[in-house]
Design an enzyme around this catalytic site. Structure first.
Site, PDB file in Angstrom:
ATOM      1  N   ILE A  35       9.922   3.782  -5.203  1.00  0.00           N
ATOM      2  CA  ILE A  35       8.690   4.403  -4.701  1.00  0.00           C
ATOM      3  C   ILE A  35       8.900   5.899  -4.904  1.00  0.00           C
ATOM      4  O   ILE A  35       9.961   6.439  -4.591  1.00  0.00           O
ATOM      5  CB  ILE A  35       8.420   4.042  -3.213  1.00  0.00           C
ATOM      6  CG1 ILE A  35       7.150   4.743  -2.703  1.00  0.00           C
ATOM      7  CG2 ILE A  35       9.597   4.365  -2.302  1.00  0.00           C
ATOM      8  CD1 ILE A  35       6.728   4.285  -1.279  1.00  0.00           C
ATOM      9  N   SER A  36       7.908   6.562  -5.465  1.00  0.00           N
ATOM     10  CA  SER A  36       8.070   7.974  -5.822  1.00  0.00           C
ATOM     11  C   SER A  36       8.177   8.853  -4.579  1.00  0.00           C
ATOM     12  O   SER A  36       7.775   8.472  -3.480  1.00  0.00           O
ATOM     13  CB  SER A  36       6.888   8.432  -6.663  1.00  0.00           C
ATOM     14  OG  SER A  36       6.623   7.512  -7.692  1.00  0.00           O
ATOM     15  N   GLN A  37       8.663  10.058  -4.838  1.00  0.00           N
ATOM     16  CA  GLN A  37       8.775  11.072  -3.790  1.00  0.00           C
ATOM     17  C   GLN A  37       7.363  11.477  -3.345  1.00  0.00           C
ATOM     18  O   GLN A  37       6.508  11.737  -4.203  1.00  0.00           O
ATOM     19  CB  GLN A  37       9.493  12.247  -4.445  1.00  0.00           C
ATOM     20  CG  GLN A  37       9.847  13.381  -3.563  1.00  0.00           C
ATOM     21  CD  GLN A  37      10.619  14.424  -4.365  1.00  0.00           C
ATOM     22  OE1 GLN A  37      11.083  14.158  -5.475  1.00  0.00           O
ATOM     23  NE2 GLN A  37      10.737  15.610  -3.814  1.00  0.00           N
ATOM     24  N   ARG A  59       3.362   5.777   4.782  1.00  0.00           N
ATOM     25  CA  ARG A  59       4.348   5.395   3.757  1.00  0.00           C
ATOM     26  C   ARG A  59       5.351   4.360   4.285  1.00  0.00           C
ATOM     27  O   ARG A  59       5.939   3.600   3.531  1.00  0.00           O
ATOM     28  CB  ARG A  59       5.077   6.651   3.261  1.00  0.00           C
ATOM     29  CG  ARG A  59       5.971   6.420   2.028  1.00  0.00           C
ATOM     30  CD  ARG A  59       6.464   7.742   1.480  1.00  0.00           C
ATOM     31  NE  ARG A  59       7.237   7.634   0.248  1.00  0.00           N
ATOM     32  CZ  ARG A  59       8.544   7.879   0.158  1.00  0.00           C
ATOM     33  NH1 ARG A  59       9.232   8.227   1.228  1.00  0.00           N
ATOM     34  NH2 ARG A  59       9.165   7.779  -1.004  1.00  0.00           N
TER      35      ARG A  59
END
Ligand code: SAH
Length: 223
Positions: free
Chosen positions: A70-72, A44
């Site tokens: 950016i998503s969790q 990530r």
């Protein structure tokens, strides 16, 4: 060794960091071994730049360019798990953003089409896909609320921006037997992640959990 060193080392050691990252995913319900393996392979840290880069391994959403996020990671994992994409599937992702979710899907299915309304995000994500050799991803600038008619129908559709309702064109571009995962609800409130399955006779819906996503916006962005 000073006390600071002793505290600093575990966070900086990549193996330890990865272990903690995967532990956080599992403890939040990401248990599908294929999904965990796909997430283990994609760093990530490559998708978060600038002042937030050092928080890339935390289970938290982070800002990316063009005012997006950016998503969790655990939400990425749970959505990917709910999508249940197989190795022969063609998947459409609406909302490329950083490209992180698409990179994970790349390891789980045959082909990924990912679209974003911001050209800059598409270009930056494409560069990362190239560097990682993820050649089964096609990224495109498009208004994903209309789907991607030229490549339809899809086995799976994953929407990573919140719509008021599942967009009609996306439902129409889902194969029979296909699954779509989409957050629905008002853009500035908590939304519900839903899973839609298309059968011979219609669509079945189930609610998965509460989430919070940036809104699905019609039309292309300025940048
Ligand atoms: N999946 C991304 C996070 C997405 S954030 C990741 O892994 O990083 C939501 C994204 O949806 C934003 O980048 C936003 O630009 C995009 N988006 C919003 N409305 C859209 C639309 N109509 N068509 C395509 N992309 C859209």
């Amino acid at each position: 060794m000073t006390e600071d060193d002793a505290e600093g080392i575990p966070d900086q050691d990549p193996a330890e960091r990865k272990m903690r990252f995967l532990f956080a995913l599992r403890s939040r319900g990401v248990t599908d071994p294929r999904v965990l393996q796909a997430m283990e392979r994609i760093d990530r840290g490559l998708f978060v730049r600038g002042q937030f880069a050092d928080r890339a391994y935390e289970d938290t959403p982070l800002p990316i360019p063009c005012g997006q996020t950016i998503s969790q990671p655990s939400v990425v994992g749970l959505m990917t798990q709910a999508l249940a994409a197989g190795p022969r599937d063609t998947v459409l992702e609406v909302g490329t953003g950083s490209g992180y979710q698409a990179a994970i899907l790349s390891g789980l299915c045959r082909r990924v089409y990912t679209v974003d309304r911001h050209r800059r995000l598409v270009q930056e994500a494409e560069a990362i896909f190239r560097d990682l050799g993820l050649y089964n991803i096609t990224a495109q600038v498009a208004d994903g609320s209309r789907g991607l008619p030229d490549q339809a129908p899809f086995d799976r559709i994953l929407v990573t921006a919140a719509a008021e309702d599942p967009p009609g064109p996306l439902l129409a571009q889902l194969k029979i037997g296909g699954i779509m995962v989409v957050p629905v609800g008002q853009s500035d409130a908590v939304q519900t992640l839903i899973r839609v399955r298309r059968s011979e006779t219609g669509f079945d819906y189930d609610e998965l959990r509460q989430v919070r996503f940036v809104p699905l916006v019609e039309g292309l962005g300025q940048t």
